[in-house]
Write an enzyme that holds these catalytic residues in place. Structure first.
Site, PDB file in Angstrom:
ATOM      1  N   ASP A  54       0.844  -1.203   0.000  1.00 19.78           N
ATOM      2  CA  ASP A  54       0.000   0.000   0.000  1.00 19.78           C
ATOM      3  C   ASP A  54       0.872   1.243   0.000  1.00 19.78           C
ATOM      4  O   ASP A  54       1.557   1.537   0.975  1.00 19.78           O
ATOM      5  CB  ASP A  54      -0.876   0.000   1.264  1.00 19.78           C
ATOM      6  N   TYR A  59       3.112   9.843  -0.475  1.00 19.60           N
ATOM      7  CA  TYR A  59       4.208   9.255   0.297  1.00 19.60           C
ATOM      8  C   TYR A  59       5.567   9.462  -0.394  1.00 19.60           C
ATOM      9  O   TYR A  59       6.615   9.230   0.218  1.00 19.60           O
ATOM     10  CB  TYR A  59       4.005   7.751   0.527  1.00 19.60           C
ATOM     11  N   LYS A  84      -2.747   5.747  -4.247  1.00 14.28           N
ATOM     12  CA  LYS A  84      -3.858   6.657  -3.933  1.00 14.28           C
ATOM     13  C   LYS A  84      -3.655   8.011  -4.603  1.00 14.28           C
ATOM     14  O   LYS A  84      -2.509   8.477  -4.759  1.00 14.28           O
ATOM     15  CB  LYS A  84      -3.959   6.884  -2.405  1.00 14.28           C
ATOM     16  N   HIS A 117      -7.687   9.388  -1.858  1.00 14.59           N
ATOM     17  CA  HIS A 117      -7.028   9.356  -0.533  1.00 14.59           C
ATOM     18  C   HIS A 117      -7.907   9.971   0.570  1.00 14.59           C
ATOM     19  O   HIS A 117      -7.968   9.446   1.685  1.00 14.59           O
ATOM     20  CB  HIS A 117      -5.686  10.092  -0.636  1.00 14.59           C
TER      21      HIS A 117
HETATM   22  P1  NDP Z   1       0.951   1.387  11.879  1.00 12.12           P
HETATM   23  O1  NDP Z   1      -0.217   1.267  12.790  1.00 12.12           O
HETATM   24  O2  NDP Z   1       1.172   0.353  10.840  1.00 12.12           O
HETATM   25  O3  NDP Z   1       2.246   1.509  12.800  1.00 12.12           O
HETATM   26  C1  NDP Z   1       3.522   1.749  12.278  1.00 12.12           C
HETATM   27  C2  NDP Z   1       4.447   2.108  13.425  1.00 12.12           C
HETATM   28  O4  NDP Z   1       4.476   1.038  14.362  1.00 12.12           O
HETATM   29  C3  NDP Z   1       5.867   2.338  13.001  1.00 12.12           C
HETATM   30  O5  NDP Z   1       6.391   3.348  13.830  1.00 12.12           O
HETATM   31  C4  NDP Z   1       6.552   1.014  13.271  1.00 12.12           C
HETATM   32  O6  NDP Z   1       7.918   1.213  13.597  1.00 12.12           O
HETATM   33  C5  NDP Z   1       5.796   0.518  14.483  1.00 12.12           C
HETATM   34  N1  NDP Z   1       5.655  -0.956  14.478  1.00 12.12           N
HETATM   35  C6  NDP Z   1       5.345  -1.730  13.444  1.00 12.12           C
HETATM   36  N2  NDP Z   1       5.285  -3.032  13.807  1.00 12.12           N
HETATM   37  C7  NDP Z   1       5.585  -3.056  15.108  1.00 12.12           C
HETATM   38  C8  NDP Z   1       5.686  -4.115  16.050  1.00 12.12           C
HETATM   39  N3  NDP Z   1       5.489  -5.373  15.696  1.00 12.12           N
HETATM   40  N4  NDP Z   1       6.022  -3.785  17.331  1.00 12.12           N
HETATM   41  C9  NDP Z   1       6.215  -2.504  17.704  1.00 12.12           C
HETATM   42  N5  NDP Z   1       6.126  -1.460  16.851  1.00 12.12           N
HETATM   43  C10 NDP Z   1       5.813  -1.742  15.553  1.00 12.12           C
HETATM   44  O7  NDP Z   1       0.877   2.856  11.258  1.00 12.12           O
HETATM   45  P2  NDP Z   1       0.850   3.550   9.820  1.00 12.12           P
HETATM   46  O8  NDP Z   1       0.352   4.915  10.080  1.00 12.12           O
HETATM   47  O9  NDP Z   1       2.116   3.400   9.093  1.00 12.12           O
HETATM   48  O10 NDP Z   1      -0.297   2.758   9.027  1.00 12.12           O
HETATM   49  C11 NDP Z   1      -0.051   1.622   8.219  1.00 12.12           C
HETATM   50  C12 NDP Z   1      -0.263   1.938   6.764  1.00 12.12           C
HETATM   51  O11 NDP Z   1      -1.560   2.452   6.529  1.00 12.12           O
HETATM   52  C13 NDP Z   1       0.645   3.067   6.233  1.00 12.12           C
HETATM   53  O12 NDP Z   1       1.972   2.661   6.053  1.00 12.12           O
HETATM   54  C14 NDP Z   1      -0.081   3.432   4.972  1.00 12.12           C
HETATM   55  O13 NDP Z   1       0.184   2.482   3.962  1.00 12.12           O
HETATM   56  C15 NDP Z   1      -1.528   3.351   5.436  1.00 12.12           C
HETATM   57  N6  NDP Z   1      -2.033   4.676   5.866  1.00 12.12           N
HETATM   58  C16 NDP Z   1      -3.050   5.243   5.130  1.00 12.12           C
HETATM   59  C17 NDP Z   1      -3.568   6.460   5.482  1.00 12.12           C
HETATM   60  C18 NDP Z   1      -4.663   7.037   4.671  1.00 12.12           C
HETATM   61  O14 NDP Z   1      -5.002   8.214   4.853  1.00 12.12           O
HETATM   62  N7  NDP Z   1      -5.275   6.290   3.778  1.00 12.12           N
HETATM   63  C19 NDP Z   1      -3.050   7.236   6.609  1.00 12.12           C
HETATM   64  C20 NDP Z   1      -2.005   6.544   7.346  1.00 12.12           C
HETATM   65  C21 NDP Z   1      -1.552   5.307   6.988  1.00 12.12           C
HETATM   66  P3  NDP Z   1       9.166   0.868  12.621  1.00 12.12           P
HETATM   67  O15 NDP Z   1       8.754   1.174  11.207  1.00 12.12           O
HETATM   68  O16 NDP Z   1      10.234   1.771  13.113  1.00 12.12           O
HETATM   69  O17 NDP Z   1       9.472  -0.591  12.810  1.00 12.12           O
END
Ligand code: NDP
Length: 283
Positions: A54, A59, A84, A117
């Protein structure tokens, strides 16, 4: 299929979208990942077994994501690629141009899912934009089309006035913001709910004391419990991580089942807390 360190062989289940297309229920997100890092993270995710990725124009990592996808050696039909359309590309002609530019950056000739989006309702362009999406779908360049952050009002308008019902509504959804009303509306319209920030962006949610006993009972981590909760609710999830061990951890969510009382304990965590902007006003 993928053999996990514990030995089980898992296949990520697919959900069937309202146009008959299938989408892996667990995918990988790349929000807030720089282009080069996205190439590395997506490569690690594909090696782990994820097949759904995704990204989004905003991004600024469609190129790196595309390099990882094309360099993986995985057949295109075995991948599921979402991108998106950003708010300032809304409108019929500009949406068609934005789609061409995204495809060019990805280096692909179609996407599996193209999403608006945000409704950006103040611009009043999402219905025109949706007509462009319907053309991309009719032309086979987007195998499915959907929306993101659509509110009850915006989703209802698209369903009532559009020709094609969105396949997906990708919304902020995690134990602190469970979106019961929108999930019910999505289900009523035949729109699949996809959770963004499924882990609540990490730290705060994952250290909530309510999750610890559930994680302990299953010998799993809080992140795995939260992802399992989404999967049992039927949500599509796209956790993001740039950390190889977490990329693997977030994929290892298939060998256990949460019980009804555990699901109820997580349901009780809902506080209506948003991490992102309010879709009703964000433009
Ligand atoms: P997430 O809920 O996926 O969390 C990501 C964060 O959690 C990062 O800081 C990561 O750290 C940490 N993390 C991941 N796995 C673990 C784990 N197993 N244990 C502890 N910490 C963990 O947040 P996102 O906001 O990134 O959402 C996911 C996806 O959703 C985005 O990447 C995007 O593709 C989508 N999205 C869409 C939006 C929209 O408006 N349509 C808005 C926001 C997100 P690290 O990377 O340092 O490991």
């Amino acid at each position: 299929m993928r053999r996990l360190p514990r030995g089980e062989i898992v296949a990520v289940p697919d959900v069937t979208l309202n146009n008959g297309a299938t989408m892996p229920q667990l995918g990988f997100g790349v929000f807030q990942v720089a282009d080069d890092e996205a190439e590395r993270a997506v490569t690690a995710a594909l090696e782990t077994g994820y097949r759904s990725i995704d990204t989004a124009r905003i991004y600024q990592n469609e190129r790196g994501t595309g390099r990882a996808l094309r360099g993986s050696g995985i057949a295109r039909e075995d991948l599921f690629v979402t991108t998106k359309l950003w708010n300032d590309d809304q409108g019929y002609d500009s949406a068609l141009r934005a789609f061409d530019a995204s495809l060019e950056r990805l280096g692909l000739d179609y996407v599996d899912l193209y999403l608006i989006h945000w409704p950006a309702a103040a611009r009043n362009l999402y219905l025109d934009t949706w007509r462009a999406f319907e053309k991309l779908y009719a032309d086979g360049r987007a195998k499915a089309i959907g929306v993101s952050n659509f509110t009850v009002e915006a989703l209802t308008k698209v369903v009532d006035e559009g020709e094609v019902v969105p396949a997906v509504n990708q919304i902020e959804l995690h134990p602190y913001l469970q979106q019961e009303e929108l999930r019910a509306l999505d289900a009523r319209y035949g729109v699949h709910t996809e959770a963004w920030s499924p882990l609540g962006q990490g730290q705060g949610l994952l250290s909530d004391p309510a999750l610890a006993p559930i994680a302990e009972a299953h010998g799993r981590t809080p992140a795995q419990v939260v992802l399992r909760w989404h999967l049992q609710l039927g949500n599509v999830v796209i956790p993001k991580s740039v950390t190889p061990s977490r990329i693997a951890e977030n994929f290892d969510v298939f060998g256990f089942e949460l019980t009804e009382p555990e699901i109820a304990a997580i349901a009780a965590m809902d506080s209506g807390t948003r991490l992102g902007p309010d879709p009703a006003t964000f433009s």
